[in-house]
Scaffold this motif. Sequence first.
Motif, short mmCIF file in Angstrom:
data_model
loop_
_atom_site.label_atom_id
_atom_site.label_comp_id
_atom_site.label_asym_id
_atom_site.label_seq_id
_atom_site.Cartn_x
_atom_site.Cartn_y
_atom_site.Cartn_z
N LYS A 1 -4.62 -14.88 1.67
CA LYS A 1 -3.19 -15.15 1.61
C LYS A 1 -2.46 -13.91 1.12
CE LYS A 1 0.30 -18.37 0.01
NZ LYS A 1 0.57 -19.68 -0.57
N ILE A 2 -1.37 -13.58 1.80
CA ILE A 2 -0.55 -12.43 1.44
C ILE A 2 0.67 -12.96 0.69
CG2 ILE A 2 0.69 -10.42 2.30
CD1 ILE A 2 -2.30 -10.33 2.89
N LEU A 3 0.90 -12.43 -0.52
CA LEU A 3 2.04 -12.83 -1.34
C LEU A 3 3.10 -11.74 -1.33
CD1 LEU A 3 0.26 -14.39 -4.44
CD2 LEU A 3 1.09 -15.53 -2.39
N GLY A 4 4.34 -12.10 -1.64
CA GLY A 4 5.47 -11.21 -1.51
C GLY A 4 5.82 -10.42 -2.75
N ASN A 5 4.87 -10.16 -3.65
CA ASN A 5 5.15 -9.40 -4.86
C ASN A 5 5.10 -7.91 -4.53
OD1 ASN A 5 5.61 -8.65 -7.45
ND2 ASN A 5 3.59 -9.26 -8.23
N GLY A 6 6.20 -7.22 -4.67
CA GLY A 6 6.27 -5.79 -4.35
C GLY A 6 7.20 -5.56 -3.18
N GLU A 7 7.32 -4.31 -2.78
CA GLU A 7 8.20 -3.95 -1.67
C GLU A 7 7.40 -3.34 -0.54
OE1 GLU A 7 11.45 -4.59 -1.36
OE2 GLU A 7 11.33 -5.65 -3.26
N VAL A 8 7.89 -3.51 0.68
CA VAL A 8 7.27 -2.92 1.86
C VAL A 8 8.26 -1.95 2.47
CG1 VAL A 8 6.51 -3.40 4.21
CG2 VAL A 8 5.79 -4.86 2.38
N THR A 9 7.83 -0.71 2.63
CA THR A 9 8.67 0.29 3.28
C THR A 9 8.05 0.80 4.56
OG1 THR A 9 7.61 2.02 1.95
CG2 THR A 9 9.64 1.04 1.07
N LYS A 10 6.83 0.35 4.86
CA LYS A 10 6.10 0.82 6.03
C LYS A 10 5.97 -0.28 7.06
CE LYS A 10 3.42 3.71 2.94
NZ LYS A 10 2.13 3.89 2.30
N LYS A 11 5.88 0.11 8.31
CA LYS A 11 5.70 -0.85 9.40
C LYS A 11 4.21 -1.14 9.52
CE LYS A 11 6.63 -1.41 14.30
NZ LYS A 11 7.19 -0.79 15.50
N LEU A 12 3.81 -2.32 9.09
CA LEU A 12 2.40 -2.71 9.11
C LEU A 12 2.21 -3.94 9.98
CD1 LEU A 12 1.62 -2.43 5.28
CD2 LEU A 12 0.97 -0.81 7.05
N LYS A 13 1.06 -3.99 10.63
CA LYS A 13 0.67 -5.17 11.42
C LYS A 13 -0.42 -5.87 10.61
CE LYS A 13 -0.36 -6.35 16.17
NZ LYS A 13 -0.64 -5.81 17.50
N ILE A 14 -0.04 -6.96 9.92
CA ILE A 14 -0.92 -7.60 8.95
C ILE A 14 -1.48 -8.90 9.51
CG2 ILE A 14 -1.07 -8.52 6.62
CD1 ILE A 14 1.29 -6.71 5.90
N SER A 15 -2.80 -9.05 9.46
CA SER A 15 -3.48 -10.27 9.90
C SER A 15 -4.07 -10.96 8.68
CB SER A 15 -4.60 -9.94 10.88
OG SER A 15 -4.08 -9.27 12.01
N ALA A 16 -3.71 -12.22 8.48
CA ALA A 16 -4.24 -13.01 7.37
C ALA A 16 -4.19 -14.49 7.74
CB ALA A 16 -3.44 -12.75 6.10
N HIS A 17 -4.83 -15.33 6.93
CA HIS A 17 -4.85 -16.76 7.19
C HIS A 17 -3.55 -17.43 6.77
CE1 HIS A 17 -9.18 -15.70 6.92
NE2 HIS A 17 -9.22 -16.46 7.99
N ARG A 18 -2.93 -16.93 5.69
CA ARG A 18 -1.69 -17.51 5.19
C ARG A 18 -0.75 -16.40 4.73
NH1 ARG A 18 -3.62 -22.01 0.84
NH2 ARG A 18 -5.28 -22.97 2.03
N PHE A 19 0.55 -16.69 4.79
CA PHE A 19 1.57 -15.78 4.28
C PHE A 19 2.56 -16.61 3.48
CE2 PHE A 19 0.04 -13.60 8.02
CZ PHE A 19 -0.01 -12.27 7.63
N SER A 20 3.02 -16.08 2.36
CA SER A 20 4.12 -16.74 1.67
C SER A 20 5.40 -16.43 2.45
CB SER A 20 4.23 -16.25 0.23
OG SER A 20 4.64 -14.89 0.19
N LYS A 21 6.42 -17.25 2.25
CA LYS A 21 7.66 -17.05 2.98
C LYS A 21 8.29 -15.71 2.65
CE LYS A 21 11.95 -19.40 4.14
NZ LYS A 21 11.97 -18.78 5.42
N ALA A 22 8.25 -15.32 1.38
CA ALA A 22 8.82 -14.04 0.97
C ALA A 22 8.06 -12.87 1.60
CB ALA A 22 8.79 -13.92 -0.55
N ALA A 23 6.74 -12.98 1.67
CA ALA A 23 5.94 -11.91 2.26
C ALA A 23 6.23 -11.77 3.75
CB ALA A 23 4.46 -12.17 2.04
N ALA A 24 6.31 -12.88 4.46
CA ALA A 24 6.59 -12.83 5.90
C ALA A 24 7.97 -12.24 6.16
CB ALA A 24 6.48 -14.23 6.50
N ASP A 25 8.96 -12.60 5.33
CA ASP A 25 10.31 -12.05 5.48
C ASP A 25 10.33 -10.54 5.23
OD1 ASP A 25 11.19 -14.59 6.07
OD2 ASP A 25 11.98 -14.98 4.05
N LYS A 26 9.62 -10.08 4.19
CA LYS A 26 9.59 -8.66 3.88
C LYS A 26 8.88 -7.85 4.95
CE LYS A 26 9.89 -9.11 -1.14
NZ LYS A 26 9.25 -8.84 -2.43
#
Length: 113
Positions: free
Chosen positions: A57-82
């Motif tokens: 599961k990917i959580l939204g703690n922190g900032e994303v400044t790079k264009k990444l293609k992320i594969s995971a089983h679950r995403f939090s709503k904040a992480a998917a938005d970021k």
Amino acid sequence: MPLVRRIPKRGFNNRWAKTVLIVNIGDLNAAFKSGDKVTPETLVAANLVNSTYDELKILGNGEVTKKLKISAHRFSKAAADKITAAGGEAIVLPGKAPVVKGQKKVAKVGSKS
């Protein structure tokens, strides 16, 4: 009397519960370059994952400044938005197939059984 029988047993531990490993989005931003594909295998190579798990599961703690293609089983709503705000892509991986009771396995063609 043995120690195991003397100590009270408390609570319930579900032995069939899924083990969910969490990774924060800020850790991914620090470990990968822009345009990289982030998969469970690349997380092991980057030393962000060092234990066994059933789901990632990917959580939204922190900032994303790079264009990444992320594969995971679950995403939090904040992480998917970021991830989408940074121009990246969040790909949901399928989980393990559930066991269906009462069905017989279909024999392969040409096998002896």
